[in-house]
Scaffold this active site. Structure first.
Site, mmCIF file in Angstrom:
data_model
loop_
_atom_site.group_PDB
_atom_site.id
_atom_site.type_symbol
_atom_site.label_atom_id
_atom_site.label_comp_id
_atom_site.label_asym_id
_atom_site.label_seq_id
_atom_site.Cartn_x
_atom_site.Cartn_y
_atom_site.Cartn_z
ATOM 1 N N SER A 106 0.832 -1.196 0.000
ATOM 2 C CA SER A 106 0.000 0.000 0.000
ATOM 3 C C SER A 106 0.871 1.252 0.000
ATOM 4 C CB SER A 106 -0.976 -0.045 1.178
ATOM 5 O OG SER A 106 -1.965 0.950 1.058
ATOM 6 N N SER A 107 0.873 2.049 1.059
ATOM 7 C CA SER A 107 1.749 3.212 1.101
ATOM 8 C C SER A 107 3.199 2.805 0.891
ATOM 9 C CB SER A 107 1.593 3.940 2.437
ATOM 10 O OG SER A 107 2.486 5.014 2.545
#
Length: 438
Positions: free
Chosen positions: A154-155
């Protein structure tokens, strides 16, 4: 001043050892066993990040280095316990850096891929801090500068592609789980959970536009570019699945490749892989579409596939269960504590839940039940398989985080809609035993 230690007589040493044993101060685990260690003062740190490192006991004289980055709301410690990279490090002898981001951007603990400083090589913010961590490991553990890799979820997956663009001379390869192309976010206002053109489903640029963004990140660079592996679930709505296509367009253009894959296959059920190779046959871009998976990667076996892509193992990753397949929890429960953090906007929210085992024995297979406030409904989740019945939710472990050792934690999370009540869930119970909250 260091005072020389005087040798103890055998009798004295025996008495001391017995006394310590009676006091319960002798560790059962050998002191040489590898563990996650926090590092402070690792170098220039404009991103105000935290650093943990995992160094396996058995490693070569110049070990490879893997930078493994968590998703928003997570931490280096959680990514260490909730992913398979540390166990693979034990097997193949590489060092793993687990950074913790501290930027907020609405979610909390997100890697900065939006600011002007972060988009310029050496400009500041998180990328500079991450390079400092890598340099520290090179110095402290004789890390091989020719075998440094980036990966993340994700991030962290976003930052993986970001670092490959800014520092192609540092990384040999990268594996991005649920990430976005470099330069996708215009600025902080464009970063979720606010309305984002990047993750709002409307981002569409040409391959050359995407490729130009990477080339402009390090103007004049003419060296070798690091190959990239890209992973995304077809059911991901938090970071929309169509962004996988945009990432493929970016990196194939960077390598001067066409948009038609040179090969396609299904290495495991539900894993649809496309490979893009150059004239030499070397695979420079590899993408995985995970059928039906939401925002929940990497799941079992995927870290091994990434490590194999890096060239750190000659063996084929073992088969894993279908994405989202939960283990069956045992009967009974254990002592547990739950901490929940909510980030809300308009009619949506995300909630990250950290489960800590406060009991005296390991939990092998777990199921967490809880109640949502009125008007909330789960739409997507990660790091667990979710089952809902009205406002009642049951989250069951997936294969890679089914064991929680005493004192250890795992973090899961979900996205939900709401009608005004944005409070955290309540009534948590683990395997039928009520959990404390805090």
């Amino acid at each position: 001043m260091r005072i020389p230690r005087r040798p103890l007589s055998r009798l004295t040493a025996a008495i001391v050892a017995v006394g310590l044993a009676l006091l319960g101060l002798i560790m059962v685990t050998p002191a040489s066993a590898a563990s996650l260690v926090q590092v402070t003062n690792f170098g220039d740190n404009p991103g105000n990040m935290k650093m943990h490192v995992y160094v396996p006991d058995n490693r070569p004289a110049k070990p490879a280095v893997v930078l493994a980055m968590h998703g928003c709301g997570g931490s280096g410690q959680n990514f260490y316990s909730g992913s398979e990279f540390a166990s693979l490090a034990d097997r193949y002898g590489f060092v793993v850096i687990y950074p913790t981001a501290t930027q907020s951007a609405g979610f909390g603990n997100c890697f900065d891929t939006w600011s002007d400083a972060a988009k310029r090589r050496g400009g500041g913010s998180d990328p500079v801090s991450l390079i400092s961590m890598i340099e520290y490991v090179k110095r402290q553990y004789n890390g091989d500068p020719g075998r440094v890799y980036a990966t993340g979820s994700s991030s962290g997956g976003m930052m993986t592609q970001h670092m490959l663009a800014l520092h192609p001379d540092v990384f040999k390869a990268g594996a991005s789980f649920m990430g976005v192309p470099f330069g996708c976010f215009a600025d902080a206002a464009d970063y979720p959970p606010t309305t984002s053109r990047c993750t709002g489903g409307s981002m569409d640029r040409t391959p050359q536009q995407w490729g130009d963004a990477v080339r402009q990140a390090y103007p004049g660079y003419g060296g070798t570019r690091p190959p990239v592996q890209l992973w995304h679930g077809t059911g991901d709505t938090l970071v929309p699945y169509q962004l996988l296509r945009e990432s493929v367009e970016q990196w194939t253009d960077v390598f001067g490749l066409g948009q038609t894959p040179t090969s396609t296959d299904t290495p495991q059920p539900g894993w649809n892989r496309q490979r893009f190779a150059g004239s030499s046959g070397a695979v420079n871009v590899e993408s995985y579409s995970i059928q039906g998976a939401g925002h929940s990667l990497p799941s079992s076996g995927m870290a091994a596939a990434a490590v194999q892509f890096f060239g750190l193992t000659g063996s084929t990753p073992g088969p894993g269960p279908t994405t989202g397949s939960p283990s069956t929890p045992p009967a009974g429960g254990t002592g547990c504590k739950v901490t929940a953090a909510v980030t809300a906007w308009n009619t949506g929210l995300t909630e990250n839940i950290t489960i800590t085992n406060t009991g005296g024995s390991a939990v092998n297979g777990w199921s967490l039940a809880f109640t949502l406030p009125g008007g909330q409904a789960v739409t997507n989740g990660w790091n667990a398989a979710y089952r809902t019945a009205g406002g009642q939710v049951t989250a069951t472990n997936v294969s890679f985080n089914g064991t929680i050792a005493p004192g250890q934690s795992v973090t899961i999370g979900f996205q939900a809609t709401h009608t005004g009540d944005t409070a955290a869930a309540t009534g948590f119970s683990l395997n039928g035993a009520a959990c404390t909250t805090g």
